[in-house]
Design a protein around this motif. Structure first.
Motif, PDB file in Angstrom:
ATOM      1  N   ASP A  52      42.840-105.291 -41.288  1.00 10.68           N
ATOM      2  CA  ASP A  52      43.936-104.752 -40.185  1.00 10.68           C
ATOM      3  C   ASP A  52      43.426-103.469 -39.738  1.00 10.68           C
ATOM      4  O   ASP A  52      43.863-102.448 -38.946  1.00 10.68           O
TER       5      ASP A  52
ATOM      6  N   ARG B 101      43.415-100.398 -40.920  1.00  9.76           N
ATOM      7  CA  ARG B 101      44.658 -99.781 -42.117  1.00  9.76           C
ATOM      8  C   ARG B 101      43.449 -99.370 -43.238  1.00  9.76           C
ATOM      9  O   ARG B 101      42.686-100.356 -43.967  1.00  9.76           O
ATOM     10  N   VAL B 102      43.947 -98.336 -44.010  1.00  8.77           N
ATOM     11  CA  VAL B 102      43.167 -98.175 -45.152  1.00  8.77           C
ATOM     12  C   VAL B 102      43.833 -98.579 -46.346  1.00  8.77           C
ATOM     13  O   VAL B 102      44.978 -98.771 -46.334  1.00  8.77           O
ATOM     14  N   ARG B 103      43.062 -99.675 -46.911  1.00  8.27           N
ATOM     15  CA  ARG B 103      43.084-100.076 -48.388  1.00  8.27           C
ATOM     16  C   ARG B 103      43.871 -99.533 -49.270  1.00  8.27           C
ATOM     17  O   ARG B 103      43.221 -98.414 -49.687  1.00  8.27           O
TER      18      ARG B 103
ATOM     19  N   HIS C  85      49.711 -89.059 -48.258  1.00  6.19           N
ATOM     20  CA  HIS C  85      50.679 -90.364 -47.957  1.00  6.19           C
ATOM     21  C   HIS C  85      51.055 -89.930 -45.725  1.00  6.19           C
ATOM     22  O   HIS C  85      51.070 -90.690 -45.488  1.00  6.19           O
TER      23      HIS C  85
ATOM     24  N   GLY D 295      49.775 -95.863 -39.622  1.00  9.73           N
ATOM     25  CA  GLY D 295      50.110 -96.674 -39.996  1.00  9.73           C
ATOM     26  C   GLY D 295      51.571 -97.433 -38.671  1.00  9.73           C
ATOM     27  O   GLY D 295      51.452 -98.085 -37.853  1.00  9.73           O
TER      28      GLY D 295
ATOM     29  N   TYR E 146      42.396 -92.455 -49.182  1.00  6.98           N
ATOM     30  CA  TYR E 146      43.256 -92.142 -48.358  1.00  6.98           C
ATOM     31  C   TYR E 146      42.658 -92.426 -46.801  1.00  6.98           C
ATOM     32  O   TYR E 146      43.313 -92.520 -45.676  1.00  6.98           O
TER      33      TYR E 146
ATOM     34  N   LEU F 210      48.741 -91.409 -43.524  1.00  2.47           N
ATOM     35  CA  LEU F 210      48.375 -93.233 -43.318  1.00  2.47           C
ATOM     36  C   LEU F 210      50.208 -93.178 -42.864  1.00  2.47           C
ATOM     37  O   LEU F 210      49.763 -94.074 -42.258  1.00  2.47           O
ATOM     38  N   TYR F 211      51.015 -92.625 -43.515  1.00  2.00           N
ATOM     39  CA  TYR F 211      52.555 -93.330 -42.332  1.00  2.00           C
ATOM     40  C   TYR F 211      52.076 -93.346 -41.224  1.00  2.00           C
ATOM     41  O   TYR F 211      51.985 -93.868 -40.591  1.00  2.00           O
TER      42      TYR F 211
END
Lengths: 464, 273
Positions: A440, A442-444, A410, A417, A182, A413-414
């Motif tokens: 972009d 961001r973590v895929r 998570h 993002g 993540y 990530l939120y």
């Protein structure tokens, strides 16, 4: 003695710490200590008094006696009068207005930090709404480095916290793998050990070291044992990146943790001597939290937020890499509900940044507090806007060792993002090299058969 | 990209596809999950949690919250302990909100209940306090008392005191009022997400107000089948009681030297003191 008259009622406060305590937003810990304002009007009266106090008052009147407290001596003996000069004629209320002004930009705040005492930071925070705390904190950047660089504008780092109730190596490795996938772990991979022994700590350090070196992950490890345990581990040749310790804002509270300033200096010197950092030499990791001094009966009648700010004065004396306020861990007798936890988290972050400390926040709560994940979402988002250096990443937000709820992979990530924040630059380069970043940045979300997952999975099994 | 209905982003998820049929591989997390109770391999919907994982967490939290706020059933406890004599008392915390914010009140006896505790001459008394989980006390306290008593033939044991809104140190005031040389207090521990019904036992020699935590012995995580079982907890507690009585102390000077028992777990006690 301090006093003001509001609408014909005279409000008298016996000393400076009473003004600070009664000016504080309501929280259960101050009520428990018997020092909270007895009414909302009296609270605002205390703020009126505070607003008109010259900042220099805090250099003349110590809230904890200089003679008996080494933290007070540290604060006053290391005060930088030249750095303080630009604001030395201001009142606390005037200082608030200056902090919000454009004149108080990043360089101005960085230059001011050594001239501020924690009591000044705490005092001005008590006159601030949440949005003030956020607006000023986001201007005050504190950047530190070891193998990654943490605290840069536009970046958010994460402590990967892979705790396990029995320190099981494979269980910990599984959580580390999950977190790396993540994009977490750029602040530190930090384990709270179930057993505080030199042998256990050394084994856990070797586990993280194995993972880190196998994949050349630019990050640092830490096992959050007592600093004396870490010193022993260093003595036995363990790969110690960061020395950890819980600290508080009075000498007596630090003694209840089994530490003093001399011991922290010894730990810093020993860790620095290993020379393991590649891009910086910040080697200390401190954790704090409002209420710990009261819990240790070592608060000297000072409100819990002011005592907490004093812990940051302890921290900054050791040029730490990370400082983390574990804001909701202590329980509802100190911070009762989501509202109090959110306020405390923003205060701590603001005071730390103002004092030049690299603040992260463990956005967290226990099951007997009146709080839930919605409250944590609010605090996490507010701290992201405020420019927090790092937050925690715990699998599914559920720490199965410490039995509390923090923020998850998570959640990290939120936040990245939603606010367009990126990992520490060295770690971001590594993630990209592993094929884990999208176009972009961001973590895929990677399929199990992907190269990165296969490589990491295989390596984890070997390491554990 | 963040739309949870976007099947492309769901299908690549290692955790939301237990069969792994979309990628033709076995879910690597299936085996990893057996290594830790941590919530790993949950999968992603955009940056968020899959709905099932979200609700699993909420269920665990709801159970913990319900346990914290559940009312102590002193009448039911008395029935469960019969024919042992019992007496029900309250702390000075009038309700849960006060209990949670004022630990000092939970350590003191409600003055109107003082007369219920008649002085006697007891080797030991048991106190059952709700603490932070009435559910733990309801499930485990009566069997642990009975299992402990099996190992204490000939002991003069006072009435079992059932204390609502009680913390560990409340046992000190109860013990001294009853004239007990030893107080064994069973209390509901702070619920975690994985366990809402964990019982703790605190043993204090010559209880009196002002005793410190270092002067007590603690057995935590009594919660069969995952934690310590009732019989094992009773044996451990009775061993400590016998040794405390023989040596005239509890706390750091009295180490638990009973043989290691399975399932005790190394997790420290949740302090409810």
């Amino acid at each position: 003695m301090y006093a003001t008259t509001l609408g014909g009622t005279r409000h008298v406060f016996p000393d400076l710490k009473a003004v600070l305590a009664e000016a504080s937003p309501h929280r259960s810990g101050d009520a428990l200590a018997g020092i909270a304002a007895p009414s909302d009007e009296r609270r605002v009266a205390a703020r009126h008094v505070l607003a008109d106090l010259p900042l220099a008052t805090f250099l003349a009147e110590a809230v904890v006696p200089y003679e008996t407290d080494e933290v007070t001596r540290l604060i006053l003996d290391s005060h930088d009068a030249a750095a303080f000069a630009p604001v030395s004629a201001m009142t606390v209320g005037g200082f608030r207005e200056w902090l919000l002004s454009d004149a108080a930009d990043g360089p101005a705040l960085a230059g001011l930090a050594p001239g501020l005492t924690p009591e000044m930071a705490a005092a001005v925070s008590k006159l601030m709404r949440n949005q003030d705390l956020i607006a000023v904190a986001r201007k005050a950047r504190v950047v530190t480095a070891f193998r990654t660089t943490v605290g840069l504008p536009g970046r958010l780092s994460v402590r990967l916290q892979p705790n396990h109730p029995t320190d099981d190596a494979r269980g910990i490795a599984a959580s580390i793998l999950d977190g790396l996938l993540y994009g977490c772990g750029d602040a530190v991979i930090g384990i709270n050990p179930a057993t505080d022994s030199t042998a256990a700590v050394t084994e856990l350090l070797a586990l993280i070291e194995g993972v880190r070196t196998r994949y050349a992950i630019p990050t640092q490890s830490c096992v959050l044992a007592h600093v004396t345990t870490t010193l022993e581990a260093i003595g036995r040749g363990a790969p110690v990146d960061l020395a950890f310790q819980s600290i508080a804002g009075t000498e007596a509270a630090n003694r209840s943790f089994g530490v003093d300033l001399a011991l922290l200096r010894e730990a810093q010197a020993a860790t620095l001597s290993l020379g393991r950092g590649t891009v910086g030499t910040n080697v200390m990791y401190f954790e704090t939290g409002q209420g710990s001094a009261l819990s240790a009966e070592a608060h000297h009648g000072v409100d819990q937020q002011t005592v907490e700010a004093r812990a940051y004065a302890v921290a900054r004396a050791f040029s730490p890499f990370l400082v983390n306020t574990v804001v909701g861990f202590i329980g509802p007798e100190y911070l009762f509900d989501g509202k109090q936890i959110i306020r405390a988290g923003l205060e701590d972050h603001f005071c730390g940044k103002l004092l030049g400390v690299p603040m992260g926040v463990d956005v967290c709560y226990t099951n007997h507090a009146e709080a839930d994940q919605d409250d944590m979402d609010a605090l996490l988002t507010l701290l992201g806007v405020a420019g927090v250096n790092f937050v925690m990443g715990v699998p599914g937000a559920d720490d199965v060792m410490l039995q509390y709820q923090s923020t998850s992979f998570h959640d990290a990530l939120y936040l990245r993002g939603a606010l367009g924040l990126r990992p520490a630059p060295e770690f971001e380069t590594w993630l990209d090299g592993m094929g884990m970043l999208g176009g972009d940045g961001r973590v895929r979300a990677l399929p199990p058969a992907s190269e990165a997952v296969r490589r990491l999975l295989g390596g984890m099994e070997d390491a554990a | 990209m963040t739309d949870p209905a976007d099947t492309a982003s769901r299908a690549v998820d290692p955790g939301t596809d237990p069969g792994g049929t979309d990628t033709g591989t076995v879910d690597p997390w299936a085996r990893m999950r057996g290594l830790t109770r941590a919530r790993i391999g949950l999968g992603r919907c955009g940056d968020g949690l899959p709905t099932r994982a979200l609700l699993d967490f909420q269920l665990a939290h709801a159970r913990a919250r319900d346990a914290v706020h559940a009312e102590f059933d002193a009448v039911g406890m008395a029935a469960a302990l019969a024919p042992l004599p019992t007496v029900a008392v309250r702390s000075r915390a009038p309700d849960r909100a006060a209990y949670l914010q004022r630990p000092d009140l939970g350590r003191l006896l409600d003055p109107s209940d003082e007369a219920l505790l008649e002085p006697g001459d007891w080797d030991a008394v048991f106190v059952v306090a709700d603490g932070l989980s009435a559910a733990a006390v309801h499930a485990h306290a009566a069997p642990v008392v009975r299992e402990t008593l099996k190992h204490l033939p000939g002991w003069r044991i006072g009435p079992v005191v059932l204390a609502s809104q009680g913390r560990v140190a409340l046992g000190d005031e109860i013990g001294i009022r009853l004239g007990a040389r030893l107080v064994a207090l069973l209390v509901g521990e702070r619920p975690g997400l994985s366990a809402a019904d964990s019982l703790g036992a605190y043993l204090t020699w010559e209880p009196r107000p002002g005793r410190r935590d270092a002067e007590r012995n603690c057995i935590s995580n009594i919660r069969p089948p995952e934690g310590l079982g009732h019989a094992a907890a009773g044996a451990k507690l009775a061993w400590l009681m016998v040794e405390a009585s023989r040596r005239g102390l509890t706390g750091i000077g009295l180490k638990d030297e009973t043989p290691a028992l399975p399932g005790g777990g190394p997790a420290g006690p949740a302090i409810v003191g």
